[in-house]
Design a protein around this motif. Structure first.
Motif, PDB file in Angstrom:
ATOM      1  N   GLN A  60      -2.938  -3.917   3.231  1.00  0.00           N
ATOM      2  CA  GLN A  60      -2.935  -2.984   4.615  1.00  0.00           C
ATOM      3  C   GLN A  60      -3.525  -1.710   4.426  1.00  0.00           C
ATOM      4  O   GLN A  60      -3.770  -1.351   5.386  1.00  0.00           O
ATOM      5  CB  GLN A  60      -1.544  -2.974   5.142  1.00  0.00           C
ATOM      6  CG  GLN A  60      -0.595  -2.521   4.357  1.00  0.00           C
ATOM      7  CD  GLN A  60       0.289  -3.039   3.342  1.00  0.00           C
ATOM      8  OE1 GLN A  60      -0.267  -4.259   3.165  1.00  0.00           O
ATOM      9  NE2 GLN A  60       1.616  -2.763   3.246  1.00  0.00           N
ATOM     10  N   ASP A  63      -9.309  -0.300   2.070  1.00  0.00           N
ATOM     11  CA  ASP A  63     -10.509  -0.555   2.556  1.00  0.00           C
ATOM     12  C   ASP A  63     -11.582  -0.944   1.819  1.00  0.00           C
ATOM     13  O   ASP A  63     -12.714  -0.908   2.036  1.00  0.00           O
ATOM     14  CB  ASP A  63     -10.944   0.932   3.346  1.00  0.00           C
ATOM     15  CG  ASP A  63     -11.449   1.867   2.315  1.00  0.00           C
ATOM     16  OD1 ASP A  63     -11.343   1.562   1.273  1.00  0.00           O
ATOM     17  OD2 ASP A  63     -12.031   3.008   2.685  1.00  0.00           O
ATOM     18  N   THR A  92      -8.645  10.186  13.611  1.00  0.00           N
ATOM     19  CA  THR A  92      -8.906   9.240  14.838  1.00  0.00           C
ATOM     20  C   THR A  92     -10.091   9.468  15.475  1.00  0.00           C
ATOM     21  O   THR A  92     -11.246   8.822  15.612  1.00  0.00           O
ATOM     22  CB  THR A  92      -7.870   8.884  15.529  1.00  0.00           C
ATOM     23  OG1 THR A  92      -7.263   9.986  16.244  1.00  0.00           O
ATOM     24  CG2 THR A  92      -6.717   7.955  15.011  1.00  0.00           C
ATOM     25  N   ASP A  97     -10.953   6.789  12.099  1.00  0.00           N
ATOM     26  CA  ASP A  97     -10.251   5.748  11.501  1.00  0.00           C
ATOM     27  C   ASP A  97      -9.117   5.387  12.314  1.00  0.00           C
ATOM     28  O   ASP A  97      -8.257   6.108  12.715  1.00  0.00           O
ATOM     29  CB  ASP A  97      -9.486   6.645  10.173  1.00  0.00           C
ATOM     30  CG  ASP A  97     -10.523   6.865   9.289  1.00  0.00           C
ATOM     31  OD1 ASP A  97     -11.529   6.256   8.919  1.00  0.00           O
ATOM     32  OD2 ASP A  97     -10.199   7.811   8.075  1.00  0.00           O
ATOM     33  N   ALA A  98      -9.450   4.255  13.101  1.00  0.00           N
ATOM     34  CA  ALA A  98      -8.648   3.831  14.070  1.00  0.00           C
ATOM     35  C   ALA A  98      -7.260   3.451  13.548  1.00  0.00           C
ATOM     36  O   ALA A  98      -7.202   3.072  12.324  1.00  0.00           O
ATOM     37  CB  ALA A  98      -9.154   2.389  14.841  1.00  0.00           C
ATOM     38  N   PRO A  99      -6.230   3.499  14.231  1.00  0.00           N
ATOM     39  CA  PRO A  99      -4.773   3.370  13.694  1.00  0.00           C
ATOM     40  C   PRO A  99      -4.481   1.866  12.965  1.00  0.00           C
ATOM     41  O   PRO A  99      -3.817   1.837  12.211  1.00  0.00           O
ATOM     42  CB  PRO A  99      -4.001   3.647  14.765  1.00  0.00           C
ATOM     43  CG  PRO A  99      -4.593   4.398  15.736  1.00  0.00           C
ATOM     44  CD  PRO A  99      -5.895   4.038  15.497  1.00  0.00           C
ATOM     45  N   ASP A 100      -5.263   1.087  13.566  1.00  0.00           N
ATOM     46  CA  ASP A 100      -5.067  -0.573  13.196  1.00  0.00           C
ATOM     47  C   ASP A 100      -6.180  -0.793  11.803  1.00  0.00           C
ATOM     48  O   ASP A 100      -6.153  -2.095  11.606  1.00  0.00           O
ATOM     49  CB  ASP A 100      -5.363  -1.355  14.163  1.00  0.00           C
ATOM     50  CG  ASP A 100      -6.598  -1.247  14.890  1.00  0.00           C
ATOM     51  OD1 ASP A 100      -7.595  -0.420  14.510  1.00  0.00           O
ATOM     52  OD2 ASP A 100      -7.028  -2.225  15.495  1.00  0.00           O
ATOM     53  N   THR A 101      -6.713   0.534  11.378  1.00  0.00           N
ATOM     54  CA  THR A 101      -7.565  -0.106  10.293  1.00  0.00           C
ATOM     55  C   THR A 101      -6.748   0.347   8.726  1.00  0.00           C
ATOM     56  O   THR A 101      -5.848   1.175   8.787  1.00  0.00           O
ATOM     57  CB  THR A 101      -8.915   0.579  10.209  1.00  0.00           C
ATOM     58  OG1 THR A 101      -8.473   2.253  10.191  1.00  0.00           O
ATOM     59  CG2 THR A 101      -9.761   0.481  11.559  1.00  0.00           C
ATOM     60  N   ARG A 105      -4.033   3.369   8.812  1.00  0.00           N
ATOM     61  CA  ARG A 105      -2.725   3.120   8.196  1.00  0.00           C
ATOM     62  C   ARG A 105      -2.629   3.876   6.938  1.00  0.00           C
ATOM     63  O   ARG A 105      -1.328   4.557   6.907  1.00  0.00           O
ATOM     64  CB  ARG A 105      -2.494   1.568   7.677  1.00  0.00           C
ATOM     65  CG  ARG A 105      -2.554   0.588   9.062  1.00  0.00           C
ATOM     66  CD  ARG A 105      -2.027  -0.812   8.887  1.00  0.00           C
ATOM     67  NE  ARG A 105      -2.956  -1.458   8.261  1.00  0.00           N
ATOM     68  CZ  ARG A 105      -4.097  -2.109   8.722  1.00  0.00           C
ATOM     69  NH1 ARG A 105      -4.183  -1.884  10.044  1.00  0.00           N
ATOM     70  NH2 ARG A 105      -5.046  -2.759   8.094  1.00  0.00           N
ATOM     71  N   ASP A 108      -1.780   7.577   8.108  1.00  0.00           N
ATOM     72  CA  ASP A 108      -0.419   7.477   8.670  1.00  0.00           C
ATOM     73  C   ASP A 108       0.641   7.719   7.693  1.00  0.00           C
ATOM     74  O   ASP A 108       1.647   8.320   7.845  1.00  0.00           O
ATOM     75  CB  ASP A 108      -0.191   6.302   9.604  1.00  0.00           C
ATOM     76  CG  ASP A 108      -0.829   6.480  11.067  1.00  0.00           C
ATOM     77  OD1 ASP A 108      -1.042   7.438  11.246  1.00  0.00           O
ATOM     78  OD2 ASP A 108      -0.890   5.221  11.804  1.00  0.00           O
TER      79      ASP A 108
END
Length: 138
Positions: A60, A63, A92, A97-101, A105, A108
């Motif tokens: 998760q 990358d 972001t 870097d979108a939160p759902d990538t 994550r 975060d």
């Protein structure tokens, strides 16, 4: 190389030095190639440097590059200096870097790590274990 395990080992070594929490976090940023002092901004803006190349991160937050240890440590360095909210925005809006990538994550997780250490909820002595539990284990 298992870069996640190497990151955790670096955190263990830093924790033994007895720095303040802020200094501990800044020193961790150096693992990602972000120096202390006024040049930190230049280093962070250029993406730091890959001192711990390799894999070993959970799916998760992986990358599929060899730069996730740098990403985590560099994000720790930035969040320590400008705070979590601004770091999340930079991640972001600037880095895309979108939160759902995986990268979103991982950012975060780094921001949460800084919050926990700075607040004292996560002791330096337990920080490497936190990384092993939350991030490692490809």
């Amino acid at each position: 190389m298992d870069a996640c395990a190497a990151l955790a080992e670096s955190i263990d070594r830093l924790a033994e030095r007895g720095h303040s929490n802020r200094r501990f976090l800044k020193e961790l940023g150096r693992v990602g190639g972000v120096r202390r002092g006024p040049l930190w901004l230049t280093d962070a803006a250029s993406g730091g440097s890959n001192r711990l190349r390799g894999r070993g991160f959970r799916a998760q937050v992986d990358d599929t590059t060899d730069g996730q240890a740098r990403h985590f440590a560099g994000t720790v360095a930035v969040a320590t200096r400008v705070g979590g909210r601004m770091t999340r925005w930079l991640s972001t809006a600037v880095l895309r870097d979108a939160p759902d990538t995986a990268d979103g994550r991982l950012s975060d997780e780094a921001i949460e790590f800084v919050r926990l250490v700075r607040s004292g909820e996560l002791a330096q002595a337990d920080a490497a274990g936190w990384v092993r539990r939350r991030l490692c284990g490809a």
